[in-house]
Scaffold this motif. Structure first.
Motif, PDB file in Angstrom:
ATOM      1  N   SER A   8      84.347  51.676  37.296  1.00  0.00           N
ATOM      2  CA  SER A   8      83.866  52.971  37.594  1.00  0.00           C
ATOM      3  C   SER A   8      82.629  53.345  36.226  1.00  0.00           C
ATOM      4  N   THR A   9      82.985  53.025  35.049  1.00  0.00           N
ATOM      5  CA  THR A   9      81.533  52.975  34.809  1.00  0.00           C
ATOM      6  C   THR A   9      80.346  52.153  34.739  1.00  0.00           C
ATOM      7  N   LEU A  10      80.229  50.842  35.501  1.00  0.00           N
ATOM      8  CA  LEU A  10      79.672  50.527  35.641  1.00  0.00           C
ATOM      9  C   LEU A  10      78.222  50.382  36.796  1.00  0.00           C
ATOM     10  N   THR A  11      79.673  51.092  37.651  1.00  0.00           N
ATOM     11  CA  THR A  11      79.054  52.159  39.152  1.00  0.00           C
ATOM     12  C   THR A  11      78.387  53.272  38.678  1.00  0.00           C
ATOM     13  N   LEU A  12      78.303  54.365  37.774  1.00  0.00           N
ATOM     14  CA  LEU A  12      77.614  54.792  37.081  1.00  0.00           C
ATOM     15  C   LEU A  12      76.786  54.151  36.729  1.00  0.00           C
ATOM     16  N   LEU A  13      77.009  53.519  35.953  1.00  0.00           N
ATOM     17  CA  LEU A  13      75.745  53.447  35.663  1.00  0.00           C
ATOM     18  C   LEU A  13      74.639  52.516  36.118  1.00  0.00           C
ATOM     19  N   THR A  14      75.016  52.367  37.527  1.00  0.00           N
ATOM     20  CA  THR A  14      73.695  51.548  38.749  1.00  0.00           C
ATOM     21  C   THR A  14      73.105  52.394  39.065  1.00  0.00           C
ATOM     22  N   SER A  15      74.449  54.204  38.966  1.00  0.00           N
ATOM     23  CA  SER A  15      73.656  55.217  39.332  1.00  0.00           C
ATOM     24  C   SER A  15      72.512  55.707  38.611  1.00  0.00           C
ATOM     25  N   VAL A  16      72.648  55.568  37.616  1.00  0.00           N
ATOM     26  CA  VAL A  16      71.861  56.199  36.683  1.00  0.00           C
ATOM     27  C   VAL A  16      70.455  54.832  36.824  1.00  0.00           C
ATOM     28  N   ALA A  17      70.694  53.879  36.559  1.00  0.00           N
ATOM     29  CA  ALA A  17      69.451  53.487  36.469  1.00  0.00           C
ATOM     30  C   ALA A  17      68.380  53.934  37.698  1.00  0.00           C
ATOM     31  N   THR A  18      69.457  53.698  38.735  1.00  0.00           N
ATOM     32  CA  THR A  18      68.575  53.736  39.661  1.00  0.00           C
ATOM     33  C   THR A  18      67.425  55.029  39.477  1.00  0.00           C
ATOM     34  N   HIS A  19      68.232  55.882  38.743  1.00  0.00           N
ATOM     35  CA  HIS A  19      67.143  57.026  39.208  1.00  0.00           C
ATOM     36  C   HIS A  19      66.508  57.346  37.464  1.00  0.00           C
ATOM     37  N   ALA A  20      66.893  56.770  37.007  1.00  0.00           N
ATOM     38  CA  ALA A  20      65.499  57.083  36.027  1.00  0.00           C
ATOM     39  C   ALA A  20      64.516  55.893  35.877  1.00  0.00           C
ATOM     40  N   VAL A  21      64.785  55.024  36.493  1.00  0.00           N
ATOM     41  CA  VAL A  21      63.732  54.248  37.594  1.00  0.00           C
ATOM     42  C   VAL A  21      63.671  54.848  38.507  1.00  0.00           C
ATOM     43  N   PRO A  22      61.920  55.500  38.986  1.00  0.00           N
ATOM     44  CA  PRO A  22      61.536  56.223  39.581  1.00  0.00           C
ATOM     45  C   PRO A  22      61.434  55.631  40.957  1.00  0.00           C
ATOM     46  N   ARG A  23      61.060  54.728  41.265  1.00  0.00           N
ATOM     47  CA  ARG A  23      60.267  54.336  42.469  1.00  0.00           C
ATOM     48  C   ARG A  23      61.710  52.551  42.740  1.00  0.00           C
ATOM     49  N   ALA A  24      62.875  52.591  41.933  1.00  0.00           N
ATOM     50  CA  ALA A  24      64.154  52.436  41.810  1.00  0.00           C
ATOM     51  C   ALA A  24      64.503  52.376  43.780  1.00  0.00           C
ATOM     52  N   ALA A  25      64.728  50.879  44.584  1.00  0.00           N
ATOM     53  CA  ALA A  25      65.478  51.575  45.567  1.00  0.00           C
ATOM     54  C   ALA A  25      67.142  50.667  45.679  1.00  0.00           C
ATOM     55  N   GLY A  26      66.944  50.876  44.394  1.00  0.00           N
ATOM     56  CA  GLY A  26      68.763  50.436  44.036  1.00  0.00           C
ATOM     57  C   GLY A  26      69.394  49.454  43.490  1.00  0.00           C
ATOM     58  N   ALA A  27      70.742  49.430  41.554  1.00  0.00           N
ATOM     59  CA  ALA A  27      70.151  48.745  40.780  1.00  0.00           C
ATOM     60  C   ALA A  27      71.905  47.966  40.852  1.00  0.00           C
ATOM     61  N   GLY A  28      72.370  46.578  40.274  1.00  0.00           N
ATOM     62  CA  GLY A  28      73.164  46.504  40.169  1.00  0.00           C
ATOM     63  C   GLY A  28      73.426  45.559  38.994  1.00  0.00           C
ATOM     64  N   VAL A  29      75.038  45.201  38.567  1.00  0.00           N
ATOM     65  CA  VAL A  29      75.649  44.460  37.698  1.00  0.00           C
ATOM     66  C   VAL A  29      75.568  43.344  37.955  1.00  0.00           C
ATOM     67  N   THR A  30      75.580  41.987  37.727  1.00  0.00           N
ATOM     68  CA  THR A  30      75.768  40.875  37.601  1.00  0.00           C
ATOM     69  C   THR A  30      76.642  40.107  37.010  1.00  0.00           C
ATOM     70  N   LEU A  31      78.548  39.528  36.983  1.00  0.00           N
ATOM     71  CA  LEU A  31      78.414  38.869  35.487  1.00  0.00           C
ATOM     72  C   LEU A  31      79.078  37.627  36.160  1.00  0.00           C
ATOM     73  N   THR A  32      78.914  36.820  35.459  1.00  0.00           N
ATOM     74  CA  THR A  32      78.833  35.250  35.370  1.00  0.00           C
ATOM     75  C   THR A  32      80.542  34.954  34.188  1.00  0.00           C
ATOM     76  N   GLY A  33      81.163  34.300  35.015  1.00  0.00           N
ATOM     77  CA  GLY A  33      82.202  33.400  34.370  1.00  0.00           C
ATOM     78  C   GLY A  33      82.300  32.061  33.803  1.00  0.00           C
ATOM     79  N   ALA A  34      82.782  31.513  32.813  1.00  0.00           N
ATOM     80  CA  ALA A  34      83.096  30.854  32.518  1.00  0.00           C
ATOM     81  C   ALA A  34      82.200  29.720  33.046  1.00  0.00           C
TER      82      ALA A  34
END
Length: 240
Positions: free
Chosen positions: A30-56
């Motif tokens: 839920s916090t990473l989802t909140l982060l993508t929402s903040v990133a989308t609003h904090a960057v004025p011309r962003a259409a969307g944001a996301g977080v990718t995690l990589t595994g070993a």
């Protein structure tokens, strides 16, 4: 001097939430989802944001995305094994593409992303200590959408997200180690109980009782723990 950071109240909110977070899969998600929402609003011309995690093992997963455009652009990167998000993670550096119409670093991903509606992207790695665990990115449907200030905002958010993710991974590993230790102690406790049963029944020493357990295990083709479990269970049945 660092570029001015927009949406300061939003950034402080998400940082505070991360700092006081109880570590669990649900709260981290839920916090990473909140982060993508903040990133989308904090960057004025962003259409969307996301977080990718990589595994070993080389796996890549979008664990948070603000909308379908982000998931589409991310999935194309995973399928084609190239793109700005994967480059940011591999190079541990901010990767920015201002116009996918002239971009040539990812010859397969770029035309596919443009067809999906993406025309600019900034991606920054999630790095904590020596570990690169993924990337945070924003996409735009317009070329020339991003600035150095936008990169700075993403870097701030990515630094917090990286600490959060690595803490959760450490917590998860510690949990597995703790469970392994508890299992070892439980096995040892059963063996000690079985030795006590043999010592009380036969009036023998601890060493002789353990030798008896070894003999039972060898005879039945099982582990010492299994032999001890059977012996203790049998003793309990006889005392009922």
């Amino acid at each position: 001097m660092a570029p001015e950071v927009p949406a300061g109240d939003q950034l402080m909110t998400v940082f505070a939430r991360m700092g006081g977070l109880l570590l669990s899969e649900d709260t981290v998600g839920s916090t990473l989802t909140l982060l993508t929402s903040v990133a989308t609003h904090a960057v004025p011309r962003a259409a969307g944001a996301g977080v990718t995690l990589t595994g070993a093992g080389g796996g890549r997963q979008s664990v948070a995305a603000s909308d379908a455009l982000v998931l589409t652009a991310d999935t194309l990167q995973y399928q084609l094994d190239e793109g700005p998000c994967l480059a940011a993670w591999a190079e541990r550096a901010v990767v920015r593409a201002d116009d996918l119409g002239t971009e040539d670093r990812w010859p397969r991903w770029t035309p596919a992303a443009r067809a999906a509606g993406v025309h600019a992207v900034v991606s920054t790695p999630l790095v904590a200590g020596d570990a690169a665990v993924g990337a945070l990115k924003v996409y735009s449907t317009s070329p020339g959408a991003f600035t150095a200030g936008d990169e700075h905002v993403l870097a701030l958010l990515a630094a917090q997200a990286a600490v959060l993710v690595t803490n959760v991974q450490s917590y998860r590993r510690a949990g597995r180690l703790g469970e392994d230790l508890r299992a070892t102690l439980r096995r040892r406790d059963v063996v000690n109980q079985a030795k006590g049963v043999v010592m009380g029944r036969d009036g023998t020493t601890e060493e002789a009782a353990f030798a008896h357990l070894l003999a039972l295990a060898h005879r039945d083709g099982v582990s010492v723990h299994d032999a001890a479990t059977r012996l203790v269970a049998s003793a309990h049945r006889r005392t009922r």
